[in-house]
Design a protein around this motif. Structure first.
Motif, PDB file in Angstrom:
ATOM      1  N   PHE A   1      53.590  -7.255  28.537  1.00  0.00           N
ATOM      2  CA  PHE A   1      53.926  -8.501  27.840  1.00  0.00           C
ATOM      3  C   PHE A   1      53.058  -9.642  28.322  1.00  0.00           C
ATOM      4  CE2 PHE A   1      57.881  -6.954  25.994  1.00  0.00           C
ATOM      5  CZ  PHE A   1      57.767  -7.584  24.783  1.00  0.00           C
TER       6      PHE A   1
ATOM      7  N   PHE B   1      66.389   0.686  13.404  1.00  0.00           N
ATOM      8  CA  PHE B   1      67.604   0.789  12.594  1.00  0.00           C
ATOM      9  C   PHE B   1      67.307   0.768  11.102  1.00  0.00           C
ATOM     10  CE2 PHE B   1      70.356  -1.205  16.149  1.00  0.00           C
ATOM     11  CZ  PHE B   1      70.168  -0.056  16.882  1.00  0.00           C
ATOM     12  N   ASP B   2      66.038   0.898  10.755  1.00  0.00           N
ATOM     13  CA  ASP B   2      65.639   0.898   9.352  1.00  0.00           C
ATOM     14  C   ASP B   2      66.169  -0.340   8.629  1.00  0.00           C
ATOM     15  OD1 ASP B   2      64.303   1.790   7.196  1.00  0.00           O
ATOM     16  OD2 ASP B   2      65.877   3.150   6.490  1.00  0.00           O
ATOM     17  N   GLN B   3      65.988  -1.499   9.278  1.00  0.00           N
ATOM     18  CA  GLN B   3      66.457  -2.753   8.679  1.00  0.00           C
ATOM     19  C   GLN B   3      65.279  -3.621   8.291  1.00  0.00           C
ATOM     20  OE1 GLN B   3      68.781  -4.421  11.811  1.00  0.00           O
ATOM     21  NE2 GLN B   3      70.557  -3.163  11.390  1.00  0.00           N
ATOM     22  N   ARG B   4      64.166  -2.988   7.995  1.00  0.00           N
ATOM     23  CA  ARG B   4      62.975  -3.803   7.743  1.00  0.00           C
ATOM     24  C   ARG B   4      63.171  -4.699   6.533  1.00  0.00           C
ATOM     25  NH1 ARG B   4      57.553  -0.453   8.198  1.00  0.00           N
ATOM     26  NH2 ARG B   4      56.811  -2.365   7.280  1.00  0.00           N
ATOM     27  N   ASN B   5      62.591  -5.889   6.634  1.00  0.00           N
ATOM     28  CA  ASN B   5      62.661  -6.825   5.529  1.00  0.00           C
ATOM     29  C   ASN B   5      61.950  -6.239   4.318  1.00  0.00           C
ATOM     30  OD1 ASN B   5      63.869  -8.650   7.146  1.00  0.00           O
ATOM     31  ND2 ASN B   5      62.013  -9.824   7.561  1.00  0.00           N
TER      32      ASN B   5
ATOM     33  N   GLY C   1      60.434 -11.305  11.217  1.00  0.00           N
ATOM     34  CA  GLY C   1      60.343  -9.858  11.277  1.00  0.00           C
ATOM     35  C   GLY C   1      59.092  -9.335  10.615  1.00  0.00           C
ATOM     36  N   LEU C   2      59.104  -8.032  10.379  1.00  0.00           N
ATOM     37  CA  LEU C   2      57.938  -7.366   9.808  1.00  0.00           C
ATOM     38  C   LEU C   2      57.900  -7.613   8.310  1.00  0.00           C
ATOM     39  CD1 LEU C   2      58.466  -4.034  11.662  1.00  0.00           C
ATOM     40  CD2 LEU C   2      56.484  -5.465  11.957  1.00  0.00           C
TER      41      LEU C   2
ATOM     42  N   PHE D   1      72.811  -8.398  20.390  1.00  0.00           N
ATOM     43  CA  PHE D   1      71.604  -8.541  19.572  1.00  0.00           C
ATOM     44  C   PHE D   1      71.463  -7.356  18.630  1.00  0.00           C
ATOM     45  CE2 PHE D   1      67.212  -6.909  19.435  1.00  0.00           C
ATOM     46  CZ  PHE D   1      66.675  -7.825  18.565  1.00  0.00           C
ATOM     47  N   LEU D   2      71.749  -6.145  19.150  1.00  0.00           N
ATOM     48  CA  LEU D   2      71.617  -4.965  18.299  1.00  0.00           C
ATOM     49  C   LEU D   2      72.632  -4.997  17.168  1.00  0.00           C
ATOM     50  CD1 LEU D   2      70.990  -2.007  20.756  1.00  0.00           C
ATOM     51  CD2 LEU D   2      69.365  -3.282  19.384  1.00  0.00           C
TER      52      LEU D   2
ATOM     53  N   HIS E   1      59.805 -11.647  19.183  1.00  0.00           N
ATOM     54  CA  HIS E   1      59.150 -10.925  18.088  1.00  0.00           C
ATOM     55  C   HIS E   1      59.259  -9.429  18.304  1.00  0.00           C
ATOM     56  CE1 HIS E   1      57.015 -13.884  15.573  1.00  0.00           C
ATOM     57  NE2 HIS E   1      57.248 -14.665  16.599  1.00  0.00           N
ATOM     58  N   PHE E   2      58.986  -9.001  19.537  1.00  0.00           N
ATOM     59  CA  PHE E   2      58.977  -7.574  19.819  1.00  0.00           C
ATOM     60  C   PHE E   2      60.343  -6.962  19.550  1.00  0.00           C
ATOM     61  CE2 PHE E   2      59.857  -4.103  22.719  1.00  0.00           C
ATOM     62  CZ  PHE E   2      58.848  -3.240  22.387  1.00  0.00           C
ATOM     63  N   PHE E   3      61.403  -7.579  20.095  1.00  0.00           N
ATOM     64  CA  PHE E   3      62.712  -6.946  19.970  1.00  0.00           C
ATOM     65  C   PHE E   3      63.242  -7.019  18.546  1.00  0.00           C
ATOM     66  CE2 PHE E   3      62.815  -7.405  24.629  1.00  0.00           C
ATOM     67  CZ  PHE E   3      63.051  -6.086  24.914  1.00  0.00           C
ATOM     68  N   VAL E   4      63.019  -8.141  17.869  1.00  0.00           N
ATOM     69  CA  VAL E   4      63.481  -8.228  16.477  1.00  0.00           C
ATOM     70  C   VAL E   4      62.790  -7.160  15.640  1.00  0.00           C
ATOM     71  CG1 VAL E   4      63.353  -9.659  14.420  1.00  0.00           C
ATOM     72  CG2 VAL E   4      64.149 -10.651  16.551  1.00  0.00           C
ATOM     73  N   ASN E   5      61.481  -7.017  15.825  1.00  0.00           N
ATOM     74  CA  ASN E   5      60.743  -6.068  14.992  1.00  0.00           C
ATOM     75  C   ASN E   5      61.074  -4.627  15.359  1.00  0.00           C
ATOM     76  OD1 ASN E   5      59.584  -8.227  13.797  1.00  0.00           O
ATOM     77  ND2 ASN E   5      57.710  -8.154  14.973  1.00  0.00           N
ATOM     78  N   THR E   6      61.230  -4.373  16.674  1.00  0.00           N
ATOM     79  CA  THR E   6      61.582  -3.012  17.081  1.00  0.00           C
ATOM     80  C   THR E   6      62.939  -2.624  16.533  1.00  0.00           C
ATOM     81  OG1 THR E   6      60.382  -3.434  19.098  1.00  0.00           O
ATOM     82  CG2 THR E   6      61.738  -1.481  19.046  1.00  0.00           C
ATOM     83  N   LYS E   7      63.863  -3.570  16.576  1.00  0.00           N
ATOM     84  CA  LYS E   7      65.199  -3.281  16.040  1.00  0.00           C
ATOM     85  C   LYS E   7      65.104  -2.992  14.543  1.00  0.00           C
ATOM     86  CE  LYS E   7      69.322  -5.704  14.974  1.00  0.00           C
ATOM     87  NZ  LYS E   7      69.727  -7.069  14.762  1.00  0.00           N
TER      88      LYS E   7
ATOM     89  N   ASP F   1      53.965  -9.035  14.623  1.00  0.00           N
ATOM     90  CA  ASP F   1      54.614  -8.723  13.349  1.00  0.00           C
ATOM     91  C   ASP F   1      53.817  -7.701  12.545  1.00  0.00           C
ATOM     92  OD1 ASP F   1      56.637 -10.360  13.989  1.00  0.00           O
ATOM     93  OD2 ASP F   1      56.042 -12.020  12.705  1.00  0.00           O
TER      94      ASP F   1
ATOM     95  N   ILE G   1      62.677  -1.687  12.935  1.00  0.00           N
ATOM     96  CA  ILE G   1      62.124  -0.355  12.694  1.00  0.00           C
ATOM     97  C   ILE G   1      63.127   0.712  13.099  1.00  0.00           C
ATOM     98  CG2 ILE G   1      60.463   1.283  13.606  1.00  0.00           C
ATOM     99  CD1 ILE G   1      58.349  -0.684  13.356  1.00  0.00           C
TER     100      ILE G   1
ATOM    101  N   ARG H   1      73.092  -8.820  12.499  1.00  0.00           N
ATOM    102  CA  ARG H   1      72.214  -8.506  11.373  1.00  0.00           C
ATOM    103  C   ARG H   1      72.093  -9.717  10.477  1.00  0.00           C
ATOM    104  NH1 ARG H   1      71.754  -3.356   7.350  1.00  0.00           N
ATOM    105  NH2 ARG H   1      69.709  -3.984   6.659  1.00  0.00           N
TER     106      ARG H   1
ATOM    107  N   LEU I   1      53.811  -5.083  17.372  1.00  0.00           N
ATOM    108  CA  LEU I   1      55.138  -5.606  17.049  1.00  0.00           C
ATOM    109  C   LEU I   1      55.251  -7.082  17.407  1.00  0.00           C
ATOM    110  CD1 LEU I   1      57.200  -2.535  18.084  1.00  0.00           C
ATOM    111  CD2 LEU I   1      57.050  -3.497  15.825  1.00  0.00           C
ATOM    112  N   ILE I   2      54.566  -7.482  18.487  1.00  0.00           N
ATOM    113  CA  ILE I   2      54.570  -8.899  18.845  1.00  0.00           C
ATOM    114  C   ILE I   2      53.924  -9.705  17.726  1.00  0.00           C
ATOM    115  CG2 ILE I   2      53.484 -10.555  20.406  1.00  0.00           C
ATOM    116  CD1 ILE I   2      53.948  -8.550  22.635  1.00  0.00           C
TER     117      ILE I   2
END
Lengths: 528, 215
Positions: A421, B51-55, B65-66, A496-497, B41-47, A40, B49, A500, A37-38
């Motif tokens: 990390f 929340f099913d918001q993948r680009n 993002g991913l 952050f969550l 990167h980690f948190f943006v990408n995890t979010k 991408d 996945i 969008r 994930l880091i």
């Protein structure tokens, strides 16, 4: 040791070992997933078990309805307590509804279960067990087999002295024995523990009265405490060295030598970096160190320098990036476990991850308050600065102990996460740089930290009486900083969550135009 | 002969060196900065996945993002000028436009096209005017997807715009595509014909040029 303590000891060992092994498996997954994930990428998500959708439907529906029925029955049984009955009925409704909704949402046909890639450790385990156990023909069979065992053993046993929760006090009643009271159903958590505050002091150990059984949430409470950890962790070096020696391979030998010299070097700085913390809490017992932090403030505020030193040396002890000189594809291939395969190799890897967990546990215990929570003591929450009490609230004993256990494991997971990390952030050192950093930077820094701590302690001892109160207020301010930091972090995380950002679409290529016309590149359900 | 130029001092581009002050040499602030980057990167990408918001990897390819395509669940559509598997185009009556002139098989550098020309039966208006491919075989395993056959075709009878890439099979026989199969493919718009008009013998627009009736 009486039978009660013995049973509790077994329970604690089972809890810690189970946690350690489970977390090790989970960490292998977290590490791969996190690094992906880091970078991408999506990471491991291809290990899959195919299950008929009908079976899942039946499981979800039947389980939900069954559990709901059980809860409803419990609610009927609790008719005398209207609050409990309402809670039971509400839970029953929610569980049953969730089961039915889940059953409806399970797609028909075969369903692939991936659990976000968590099946990869399982697949790894199957692979490791069934793989050939290769021993180099000219290697030393005995030492080759002993290497991974010696490397894994210290990691398994060092958590024994780490307290994972506040001392649990079980009130036995006058002259009662726990077993007889259990047999008569009169263990009475609720009524006995409501009066618990009077029986135990706010700080220190609970008094040993005949009707009160203190159960320290720590497998063994050794006076040497942390020295036990260092002594055993030191034997891990032998595992790496023996593995490198017995493999009959020059690269493995070099890797073993590198591992041994690196671990020996950093063990010195590691031990010395903690001396300041021992001096302040004037004890080697980890439980005392945690209690000191509970009474004052987290160790990171009194020993910030030692925190950094310990973190660096701990990462070096685990031989993980940036200190992974013992292994390096371009120099010495896989280092000392080059000639290992199957379960022996996996024992080295498990040992590495367990060391990560142990060092995280030490970091939490010595610098991050262990199981202690700021402003929370044995008698509940006391928001106070020095002697000025702002707000107070009593909490039941069992709830506080459960909270302390949860907090300890939560902190432990967070620090493990942070250490992963570090691995994916920092580029590795060259071998000579590792040595130079250890001997010429970290070791003198640890010595200086020790001396400064000693000087500060003497200065505080000889200072006027007012300084004690001032330090107490400073400690409480530090606690407040922790609380506010967590609150701020929580709010920032929720924001952050909720955010969008809408990405800017670029339709430069004809494939992008075609995808746009199709409504995007999504064609079939995505996998986690 | 070139005249020697006067020697000039080489001026290098000044490259700023990173500062080696105490903060940099203690590693700690730099590591914290690095962790900030990796964590973002980690948190943006995890979010994305969770929340099913993948680009959309094709449309949002430049966003954070991913942005990777999870093949085979996701596929990037081929660009318009992609050269995919061949197809033979149809005339209005459903017969191949190909007149078996062998231009494509001649142009083919991989020699993967095999055509057996055939004559129309006696009485057909096209007999003596043109031929048709009795057999039209392309070995897709030999094909190098250069597109020369499409360039060479004078009749717009062969195209590579099916949008399908060469399919993997488990036997060489399966890569031999014959006329029926090549004619069954459609273009990416679903059509089997072309906008280019054909003028069949006997039609009013037919120029009337054939082997027996020259200009």
């Amino acid at each position: 040791m009486d039978s009660v303590s013995f049973v509790f000891a077994l329970l604690k060992i089972a809890l810690i070992l189970g946690f350690l092994v489970t977390l090790t498996a989970v960490l292998t997954w977290v590490e791969r997933r996190q690094c992906a994930l880091i970078q991408d990428r999506v990471g491991p998500n291809r290990a899959v078990v195919y299950v008929p959708g009908l079976a899942l439907k039946l499981l979800a529906g039947g389980g939900g309805l069954g559990l709901g029925a059980a809860l409803a029955a419990a609610g009927m049984a609790l008719r005398e307590h209207p609050k409990a009955m309402v809670v039971c009925f509400a839970a029953a409704a929610v569980v049953a509804l969730a089961g039915v909704v889940g059953a409806v949402r399970v797609p028909s046909g075969t369903v692939g279960i991936r659990l976000a890639g968590m099946l990869h450790p399982v697949a790894d385990g199957i692979k490791f067990i069934t793989k050939e156990d290769f021993v180099p023909p000219n290697g030393d069979r005995l030492l080759h087999a002993l290497g991974p065992i010696i490397a894994l053993f210290p990691a398994l046993v060092t958590l024994a002295v780490v307290p994972f929760g506040d001392t649990l006090a079980v009130q036995l009643g006058a002259g009662g024995n726990l077993w007889s009271r259990l047999a008569h159903g009169r263990i009475g958590w609720a009524d006995s523990l409501r009066h618990y505050h009077a029986a135990v002091p706010r700080f220190g150990m609970p008094t040993l009265s005949p009707d009160l059984l203190p159960v320290p949430l720590q497998i063994v409470d050794l006076d040497v405490g942390i020295l036990y950890i260092f002594a055993l962790a030191g034997t891990g070096i032998i595992g790496a060295a023996v593995a490198g020696w017995s493999s009959d391979n020059k690269y493995a030998l070099l890797g073993g030598l590198r591992a041994a010299s690196q671990m020996v070097s950093y063990e010195v700085a590691m031990g010395l970096s903690l001396v300041g913390a021992f001096m302040i809490s004037s004890s080697l017992r980890l439980d005392d160190i945690v209690r000191w932090q509970s009474e004052h403030t987290w160790g990171i505020f009194v020993q910030p320098f030692a925190f950094v030193l310990f973190l660096a040396t701990a990462v070096a002890e685990q031989k993980r990036t940036p200190f992974d000189a013992p292994e390096g594809e371009s120099e010495i291939v896989a280092g000392y476990f080059l000639e290992y395969s199957g379960m022996k190799f996996s024992m080295f890897m498990m040992g590495e991850y367990m060391e990560l967990i142990v060092s995280s546990a030490l970091l939490v215990t010595i610098f991050l308050g262990g199981y202690a929570i700021p402003f929370v003591h044995r008698d509940g929450i006391t928001l106070a600065f020095g002697d000025r009490v702002l707000w107070q609230a009593a909490l039941p004993h069992v709830a506080l102990v459960a909270l302390s256990v949860l907090v300890f494991f939560g902190k432990l997971l967070a620090v493990c996460f942070l250490q992963l990390f570090i691995r994916w952030t920092v580029p590795r050192f060259r071998y000579d740089q590792v040595m130079r950093l250890g001997w010429r930077r970290l070791l003198p820094a640890a010595l200086v930290n020790m001396m400064l701590t000693g000087a500060a302690l003497i200065a505080v001892d000889h200072a006027s009486a007012g300084i004690d109160q001032a330090l107490r207020i400073a400690a409480d301010v530090c606690n407040a900083v922790v609380v506010l930091g967590f609150a701020y972090g929580g709010v920032a995380f929720v924001r952050f969550l909720a955010s969008r950002p809408k990405p800017q679409q670029e339709l430069l290529s004809t494939s992008a135009q075609r995808a746009h016309a199709q409504g995007g590149a999504h064609t079939s359900p995505m996998q986690a | 002969m070139t005249t020697p130029t006067t020697a000039r001092a080489i001026v290098g581009k000044p490259v700023p060196r990173p500062a080696r002050d105490a903060t940099a040499r203690s590693f700690v602030p730099e590591i914290l900065k690095g962790i900030r980057v990796t964590m973002r990167h980690f948190f943006v990408n995890t979010k994305q996945i969770a929340f099913d918001q993948r680009n959309d990897p094709v449309l949002d390819g430049f966003a954070d993002g991913l942005n990777l395509i999870s093949y085979p669940e996701q596929k990037r559509p081929y660009p318009d000028r992609n050269r995919g598997l061949h197809r033979l185009l149809h005339r209005d009556d459903g017969s191949p436009r190909c007149v078996a002139c062998l231009c494509c098989s001649t142009a083919c550098p991989a020699q993967c096209i095999h055509i057996v020309p055939a004559e129309y039966p006696a009485g057909d208006a096209r007999r003596g005017y043109e031929r048709f491919p009795g057999e039209f075989v392309i070995d897709e395993l030999r094909c190098i997807f250069c597109g020369f056959c499409v360039e060479a075709c004078p009749c717009d009878a062969i195209r590579m715009d099916t949008g399908h890439h060469a399919t993997p099979y488990d036997s060489r026989d399966q890569f031999i595509y014959r006329k029926d199969m090549l004619m069954s493919f459609t273009g990416r718009d679903g059509s089997q014909t072309t906008e280019n008009p054909r003028h069949e013998p006997g039609e009013a627009t037919h120029p009337g040029v054939d082997r027996h009736h020259a200009h």
